[in-house]
Motif scaffolding. Sequence first.
Motif, PDB file in Angstrom:
ATOM      1  N   LEU A   1       9.100 138.005 -21.554  1.00  0.00           N
ATOM      2  CA  LEU A   1       7.649 137.775 -21.565  1.00  0.00           C
ATOM      3  C   LEU A   1       7.177 136.780 -22.624  1.00  0.00           C
ATOM      4  O   LEU A   1       5.976 136.548 -22.761  1.00  0.00           O
ATOM      5  CB  LEU A   1       6.869 139.100 -21.720  1.00  0.00           C
ATOM      6  N   ALA A   2       8.115 136.174 -23.358  1.00  0.00           N
ATOM      7  CA  ALA A   2       7.704 135.237 -24.405  1.00  0.00           C
ATOM      8  C   ALA A   2       7.013 134.012 -23.816  1.00  0.00           C
ATOM      9  O   ALA A   2       6.201 133.366 -24.485  1.00  0.00           O
ATOM     10  CB  ALA A   2       8.921 134.814 -25.239  1.00  0.00           C
ATOM     11  N   ASN A   3       7.350 133.677 -22.579  1.00  0.00           N
ATOM     12  CA  ASN A   3       6.776 132.477 -21.958  1.00  0.00           C
ATOM     13  C   ASN A   3       5.728 132.802 -20.897  1.00  0.00           C
ATOM     14  O   ASN A   3       5.433 131.965 -20.044  1.00  0.00           O
ATOM     15  CB  ASN A   3       7.901 131.641 -21.346  1.00  0.00           C
ATOM     16  N   LEU A   4       5.205 134.008 -20.969  1.00  0.00           N
ATOM     17  CA  LEU A   4       4.177 134.403 -20.001  1.00  0.00           C
ATOM     18  C   LEU A   4       2.910 133.556 -20.239  1.00  0.00           C
ATOM     19  O   LEU A   4       2.501 133.365 -21.374  1.00  0.00           O
ATOM     20  CB  LEU A   4       3.848 135.882 -20.219  1.00  0.00           C
ATOM     21  N   ASN A   5       2.325 133.057 -19.159  1.00  0.00           N
ATOM     22  CA  ASN A   5       1.075 132.297 -19.320  1.00  0.00           C
ATOM     23  C   ASN A   5       0.126 132.631 -18.162  1.00  0.00           C
ATOM     24  O   ASN A   5       0.469 133.419 -17.275  1.00  0.00           O
ATOM     25  CB  ASN A   5       1.355 130.793 -19.411  1.00  0.00           C
ATOM     26  N   ASP A   6      -1.043 132.012 -18.170  1.00  0.00           N
ATOM     27  CA  ASP A   6      -2.060 132.341 -17.163  1.00  0.00           C
ATOM     28  C   ASP A   6      -1.592 132.008 -15.748  1.00  0.00           C
ATOM     29  O   ASP A   6      -1.915 132.717 -14.794  1.00  0.00           O
ATOM     30  CB  ASP A   6      -3.367 131.601 -17.470  1.00  0.00           C
ATOM     31  N   ASP A   7      -0.841 130.926 -15.614  1.00  0.00           N
ATOM     32  CA  ASP A   7      -0.331 130.546 -14.287  1.00  0.00           C
ATOM     33  C   ASP A   7       0.578 131.636 -13.729  1.00  0.00           C
ATOM     34  O   ASP A   7       0.480 132.020 -12.565  1.00  0.00           O
ATOM     35  CB  ASP A   7       0.492 129.243 -14.381  1.00  0.00           C
ATOM     36  N   VAL A   8       1.481 132.099 -14.579  1.00  0.00           N
ATOM     37  CA  VAL A   8       2.427 133.137 -14.148  1.00  0.00           C
ATOM     38  C   VAL A   8       1.661 134.401 -13.763  1.00  0.00           C
ATOM     39  O   VAL A   8       1.924 135.020 -12.721  1.00  0.00           O
ATOM     40  CB  VAL A   8       3.449 133.449 -15.271  1.00  0.00           C
ATOM     41  N   LEU A   9       0.707 134.783 -14.587  1.00  0.00           N
ATOM     42  CA  LEU A   9      -0.063 136.005 -14.328  1.00  0.00           C
ATOM     43  C   LEU A   9      -0.858 135.902 -13.023  1.00  0.00           C
ATOM     44  O   LEU A   9      -0.880 136.845 -12.221  1.00  0.00           O
ATOM     45  CB  LEU A   9      -0.999 136.306 -15.494  1.00  0.00           C
TER      46      LEU A   9
END
Lengths: 111, 486
Positions: free
Chosen positions: B197-205
């Motif tokens: 989850l370190a690279n989680l961003n709005d696009d992914v969500l």
Amino acid sequence: MNDETIGAFDGRQIRVMIDLRSYRLSAVKKAGYRIAARCTLILGSPLEHDLPVTFTFKPGTDGSTANEAVRAYFQELLDQELRESVVEETAPLRALILAQAFSRTDLIRRG
Amino acid sequence: MTPIRKHFRSSSEFAPAPHYRLLPLRFGRLDQRRYIVTNDVGEYVLLSRDELSALVERRLPTDSELYRALKARHFLFDEDSDCALDLLALKYRSRADQVANFTGLHIFVLTLRCDHSCRYCQVSRQLESATSFDMQQEHAELALEFMFRSPSPNLKLEFQGGEPLLNFKLLRWIVERALDLNRTHRRRLQFVIASNLANLNDDVLAFAREHEIYFSTSLDGPQDLHDAQRPRPNRDGYERTIRGIERIRAAVGPSFVSALMTPTQTSLGCVEQIIDEYVARGFHSIFLRSLSPFGFAVRNRLTGGASTDAWLAFYQRGLQRILDVNYAGYPLREEYSTILLQKLFSPRGSNYVDLQSPAGIGIGALVFNYDGSVYASDEARMLAEMNDHSFRLGRLGVDSYDAMMTSDALLDPLASTLLESSPMCSDCPYLPFCGADPVFHQATQRDPMGHKAFSGFCAKQMGAISHLLTRLEDDPHARRVLQSWV
């Protein structure tokens, strides 16, 4: 099996004689497999009804550990003998149940 | 013409004896005073040695409570048993049904790149910049084609790495392409991203919300422990994971994120703190996993010290803590126990791929590696990273589905590791609750079947199941909680 047929621990091995009228050979082998982490069983040629078995231990094993392993083996052998009789009696039923269980499956068509 | 009678046993051989007749059963010692007796469909009873002997030697009084219990649970039948064999057959078929469904879990290794440098890493991660370790779209297309050859009505696509979000572009493409192809195939698809989850961003969500994608993350315990075991530049791995969990809960839904912990020698000593961390973070389940004998874990000698005995002590203490948490009113489930409990109490057993017979390799799960190789399980590709390619089934674009799924690399270990025909397993009372693990035994003994007297897997299973049974039988409070997990 009685005490007279269990030899003394000689620092590496204990020799015993197993009466094949009391235990099936298959039970003797299976019980030996189960305790393989503690010692290795070397089966000799049966003499009449007596099967010579040598319990071999890793270097450095002390006498009480070795004797405990042999005691555990014979406890396991009793269970294994009972298992053999159960398997012998129920094997045809198990085959029947499995045949019935899969009689209406479509495994071939699915493949 | 051969008379038909020669091919069939007399019906009298299947009829109950005048008193009663045994049904197939297995038994072994639970502790100093009790034996556990089980049958093929997972029913069990605890008996003393005398009771067991009386059962087998047909000395049980037919009017005793024990006789009635054994009859009700299909350990014996008599002239009044109308349909004992039919019922057993039906139950057996229900438990075996998932084998016919075939492969459900398909793991896509999108990249070996990772931004963490975990000491126990089991997949031999690569540096973030090493894009040559990314899966290519051509392989992803072939993998999807391969996946839809499975007859399973339920297909789970799990994205793994390395860190799969470092190749999110391909992840997005695979999800959209799978949904597109599924208009024809009409299966139930589920997507899971296994991520730190370190690279989680709005696009992914947003993408996860749109397609109901689940997340499985790693949470090893409190911040100090987590960051020590899962180092990341800036030592902010824990913060990023916790923030990611909260963002997923808010954006996708509370049930869309779960966490896994990986034990090490350090964490084996602090199971209570790990469990408390999961409670503090609002999780209602935790999986007390054992360390697999693969990857950096072996190179860093983490498996030797973390012995089975130490893990069993960790498991037992952990289970007690979890029960205490439940007694205090907070529902918390332990997942490994739940799998075993499902096998004990659910008519269908458990579909957990690592505890099946035949083994779950290939027919329960498949792995498409970043380089187009196909492996029979996640652990199989971990083994391959250690230069043992025993369970490599073939290569996408080179070998066909039929060739790979009927390859010796798959069928030989499946056939040779069936518990029902494995030494020690075939007469083990825990067989209905256990499974074959050919990859573990290949890794530890260079033999897919393995000698169970030397097997850490066997010792772990025996120890955990014995402990669980003891808690179930001897502690009514624990039993209530444990049964609620099924």
